[in-house]
Design a protein around this motif. Sequence first.
Motif, PDB file in Angstrom:
ATOM      1  N   ARG A 262     -24.237 -71.678  40.946  1.00 52.02           N
ATOM      2  CA  ARG A 262     -22.957 -71.409  40.292  1.00 52.02           C
ATOM      3  C   ARG A 262     -22.942 -71.937  38.855  1.00 52.02           C
ATOM      4  O   ARG A 262     -22.302 -71.363  37.963  1.00 52.02           O
ATOM      5  N   GLU A 263     -23.631 -73.039  38.613  1.00 49.67           N
ATOM      6  CA  GLU A 263     -23.754 -73.544  37.242  1.00 49.67           C
ATOM      7  C   GLU A 263     -24.539 -72.554  36.378  1.00 49.67           C
ATOM      8  O   GLU A 263     -24.208 -72.316  35.197  1.00 49.67           O
ATOM      9  N   GLN A 264     -25.588 -71.972  36.981  1.00 49.66           N
ATOM     10  CA  GLN A 264     -26.376 -70.979  36.263  1.00 49.66           C
ATOM     11  C   GLN A 264     -25.529 -69.747  35.931  1.00 49.66           C
ATOM     12  O   GLN A 264     -25.588 -69.227  34.803  1.00 49.66           O
ATOM     13  N   ILE A 265     -24.720 -69.310  36.908  1.00 46.34           N
ATOM     14  CA  ILE A 265     -23.861 -68.146  36.670  1.00 46.34           C
ATOM     15  C   ILE A 265     -22.846 -68.450  35.567  1.00 46.34           C
ATOM     16  O   ILE A 265     -22.553 -67.602  34.708  1.00 46.34           O
TER      17      ILE A 265
ATOM     18  N   ALA B   9     -21.039 -67.480  30.071  1.00 46.63           N
ATOM     19  CA  ALA B   9     -20.701 -67.949  28.720  1.00 46.63           C
ATOM     20  C   ALA B   9     -21.497 -67.173  27.668  1.00 46.63           C
ATOM     21  O   ALA B   9     -20.960 -66.793  26.598  1.00 46.63           O
ATOM     22  N   GLY B  10     -22.781 -66.934  27.968  1.00 47.78           N
ATOM     23  CA  GLY B  10     -23.594 -66.159  27.025  1.00 47.78           C
ATOM     24  C   GLY B  10     -23.130 -64.728  26.924  1.00 47.78           C
ATOM     25  O   GLY B  10     -23.135 -64.135  25.826  1.00 47.78           O
ATOM     26  N   ARG B  11     -22.712 -64.147  28.027  1.00 51.19           N
ATOM     27  CA  ARG B  11     -22.250 -62.755  28.001  1.00 51.19           C
ATOM     28  C   ARG B  11     -20.924 -62.621  27.242  1.00 51.19           C
ATOM     29  O   ARG B  11     -20.650 -61.598  26.621  1.00 51.19           O
TER      30      ARG B  11
ATOM     31  N   ASN C 196     -15.443 -70.884  41.201  1.00 52.61           N
ATOM     32  CA  ASN C 196     -16.466 -70.864  42.244  1.00 52.61           C
ATOM     33  C   ASN C 196     -17.329 -72.118  42.187  1.00 52.61           C
ATOM     34  O   ASN C 196     -17.737 -72.661  43.220  1.00 52.61           O
ATOM     35  N   LEU C 197     -17.611 -72.594  40.989  1.00 54.15           N
ATOM     36  CA  LEU C 197     -18.390 -73.816  40.822  1.00 54.15           C
ATOM     37  C   LEU C 197     -17.647 -75.021  41.411  1.00 54.15           C
ATOM     38  O   LEU C 197     -18.235 -75.848  42.116  1.00 54.15           O
ATOM     39  N   ALA C 198     -16.359 -75.120  41.130  1.00 53.00           N
ATOM     40  CA  ALA C 198     -15.563 -76.237  41.659  1.00 53.00           C
ATOM     41  C   ALA C 198     -15.504 -76.189  43.193  1.00 53.00           C
ATOM     42  O   ALA C 198     -15.579 -77.231  43.871  1.00 53.00           O
TER      43      ALA C 198
ATOM     44  N   THR D  98     -21.046 -58.400  41.499  1.00 51.12           N
ATOM     45  CA  THR D  98     -22.275 -58.078  42.233  1.00 51.12           C
ATOM     46  C   THR D  98     -23.112 -59.331  42.461  1.00 51.12           C
ATOM     47  O   THR D  98     -23.662 -59.558  43.556  1.00 51.12           O
ATOM     48  N   VAL D  99     -23.186 -60.156  41.441  1.00 51.57           N
ATOM     49  CA  VAL D  99     -23.951 -61.404  41.553  1.00 51.57           C
ATOM     50  C   VAL D  99     -23.318 -62.333  42.583  1.00 51.57           C
ATOM     51  O   VAL D  99     -24.011 -62.926  43.422  1.00 51.57           O
ATOM     52  N   LEU D 100     -21.995 -62.457  42.536  1.00 49.07           N
ATOM     53  CA  LEU D 100     -21.320 -63.345  43.483  1.00 49.07           C
ATOM     54  C   LEU D 100     -21.493 -62.862  44.919  1.00 49.07           C
ATOM     55  O   LEU D 100     -21.705 -63.667  45.842  1.00 49.07           O
ATOM     56  N   ASN D 101     -21.408 -61.569  45.134  1.00 48.75           N
ATOM     57  CA  ASN D 101     -21.596 -61.031  46.475  1.00 48.75           C
ATOM     58  C   ASN D 101     -23.013 -61.296  46.988  1.00 48.75           C
ATOM     59  O   ASN D 101     -23.224 -61.673  48.146  1.00 48.75           O
ATOM     60  N   ALA D 102     -23.990 -61.099  46.126  1.00 47.93           N
ATOM     61  CA  ALA D 102     -25.379 -61.358  46.509  1.00 47.93           C
ATOM     62  C   ALA D 102     -25.603 -62.843  46.771  1.00 47.93           C
ATOM     63  O   ALA D 102     -26.327 -63.240  47.697  1.00 47.93           O
ATOM     64  N   ASP D 103     -24.945 -63.654  45.934  1.00 47.52           N
ATOM     65  CA  ASP D 103     -25.066 -65.103  46.086  1.00 47.52           C
ATOM     66  C   ASP D 103     -24.462 -65.564  47.414  1.00 47.52           C
ATOM     67  O   ASP D 103     -25.050 -66.390  48.124  1.00 47.52           O
TER      68      ASP D 103
END
Length: 501
Positions: free
Chosen positions: A212-215, A220-222, A239-241, A441-446
């Motif tokens: 979640r930190e990576q996401i 932030a970059g996006r 989600n990170l919290a 999509t990333v969250l669902n896969a995660d």
Amino acid sequence: MNSQTFGPGASTHALRVGVSAICVAALSACANYAGIHSDKRIAQPRQFETNRSLPAEHGSWPTADWVRQFGDAQLSALVAEALRSSPTLEQAAARVRLAWTYSDTAKAATLPRVDANYSLTRERYSGTALVPPPDGGSWQTENKALLGLSYDLDLWGKEREALKSAISQAQASEADAQFVKLTLQTTIARSYNQLARLYALRDIAVQEVARREQIDRITAGRIATGLDTQEERKIAQANLATSRAAVAALDGNISSTRYQLAALIGAGPDRGLSIARPALGSSEEVRLPDDLPADLIGRRPDIVAARWRVDAITHDVKEAKAEFYPDINLSAAIGLDAFGFGRFLTAASRTASAGPAIHLPIFDAGELRAQLKGRYARFDDAVAAYDQTLITALADVATQLGRIRSSDAQLVEAKAAQQAARSADALAITQYKAGLTNQLTVLNADLAAFGADQAVANLEMNRRDQQIALASALGGGYVDASASAALADGAARTGSVTAAR
């Protein structure tokens, strides 16, 4: 109550004739137990169908140190510590000692008894009653010292059956103590496995925090490149919290489980803080031993205890039957009895007595029959309790074996699903970085990968928990060969108790 006293020179032939007459009277005219009986029999393992549920697989029975099979020295040390200091085991040991004191008391009733008594009495005797003047009408000091011997002939075995019952009850207490020990070992092993489960789930949760930190960083970059908005950033932070809160919750559960383990081994909560992370080995192949149903009755302490109780109540029934027959007690006494101190130690103050006391129940308003009926009711209850214990034990073994087989099958599919979910998650992250997909999509896969990891971890821990439970269901290395042999010799006697008609 009818008693008769014979002098030292009484004829032995006369005593025998008297006893014979009493026996004839007892059989013909006195209280009897005709019609009171039970036809209950303890269940035998072979009468239950177990071939398909409990197949012979040429496996081995658990050993006394069965927890060593999991390859964790700390677990073995915790169990050993509990066996030394657990108050639960101390209570069980105290109950065993108490049971054996009852057998000692019952044994004493089968042996002669010798008592010494001395009394000093100051009394004014009536001048118009049994004691003539000059003692009558005056104050006198009576000194009496007696040495007495009494012995119950126990012709019908009442006291001997009471002793056998007490011994069987003590043996049952011994088996109960072993069952308490097995239960404690099992509870510690399962709690320790739960601690291992929590650590495994924590590792997965920590990995989820890192993901979640990576996401969050990617989001932030996006945002900087205009691919995402602050809304996606807030979702990523939320989600990170949540993931960090899950780690904290697992830390709390780990602490609670450590405290539980400390209490189980009989130590304070600080002892739990020193328990390191478990290092349990991988689960081994499980194979049942041969002749399991038949051999299980001598390897499960709860079954052994239940069978000893049936044996004990069998003797209680015989003791109750003996109550219907004459009870003959021999007694003798010798001593000194005199008024005052001056004549106390003279030959004239000698006194002696000897003779039998015979008790024969003639009419007791049904008390003895009611007592015997109660004993038979207790016998029927003990037989039913034994049968239920045996049935439960067989079902316990079959249940744990079935669960292990199911877990093995589930693990194959769960690991395949885990591998696929991890590949999908890695691909989603790569695409998200490249701007080819969105955060959802990333969250669902995660979440799918996270759930797959948890499923595999839980199945592995469940499988080990079931292996622990199976070792316990098989008796945990307990063997009571002496009890099994003794009870096998008396199978006909304990299997059915029938009153004489």
